[in-house]
Structures are given as C-alpha cells and as structure tokens.
Design a protein around this motif. Structure first.
Motif: not given
Length: 83
Positions: A21-22, A24-25, A28-29
C-alpha cells in the motif's frame, strides 16, 4: 512471540500488505495530475455544477416532506397500532 524488526527478513502477512500500500501510494503521489474531487470514480452522486445551476434547497425540503408523509401513511397499514 517476538516481533521482527529487521528489514532484511521477508515480509509476510500484514507487513507485506502495508508495504504494498505504501508503494502504491508513493507511485500515485508521483503522478502530479490534478484530480477534480467531483469527478473521482468512487464518488457516485457528487457533481460540480456551474454558478447559478445548483438545485434549490426547497427540492430537498419537499422530498423530505413527501418521503415522511409516505412513511407515515404506510405505517398506518401496520396492524396493532395504538388506537
């Protein structure tokens, strides 16, 4: 049970999910495209309208009155009420 604190150990379970999740975040950022909050795919009913084209608040008040009246009238058909 002891918690593993070394980063060299393979990640399993919740640690792998959080690490994924980190990652992917962070990916995305990195994309700097402006996102209109009203156009996000997870928002179903929010629509950005131009100035002066907003629905009147009286529509919501009227809908509340109609739905409340319908509920009360339907409840009158339920047997065993106070009478």
């Amino acid at each position: 049970m002891s918690a593993q604190s070394s980063q060299s150990a393979p990640q399993t379970g919740a640690q792998a999910v959080v690490a994924d999740a980190v990652a992917h975040a962070a990916a995305a950022a990195a994309v700097a495209a402006p996102i209109d909050p009203a156009r996000r795919p997870d928002v179903l009913f929010r629509v950005r309208r131009e100035e002066g084209h907003e629905p009147s608040v009286w529509w919501m008040i009227g809908a509340f009155v109609v739905v409340s009246g319908a509920v009360i009238s339907l409840l009158s058909f339920v047997p065993g009420g106070a009478g």
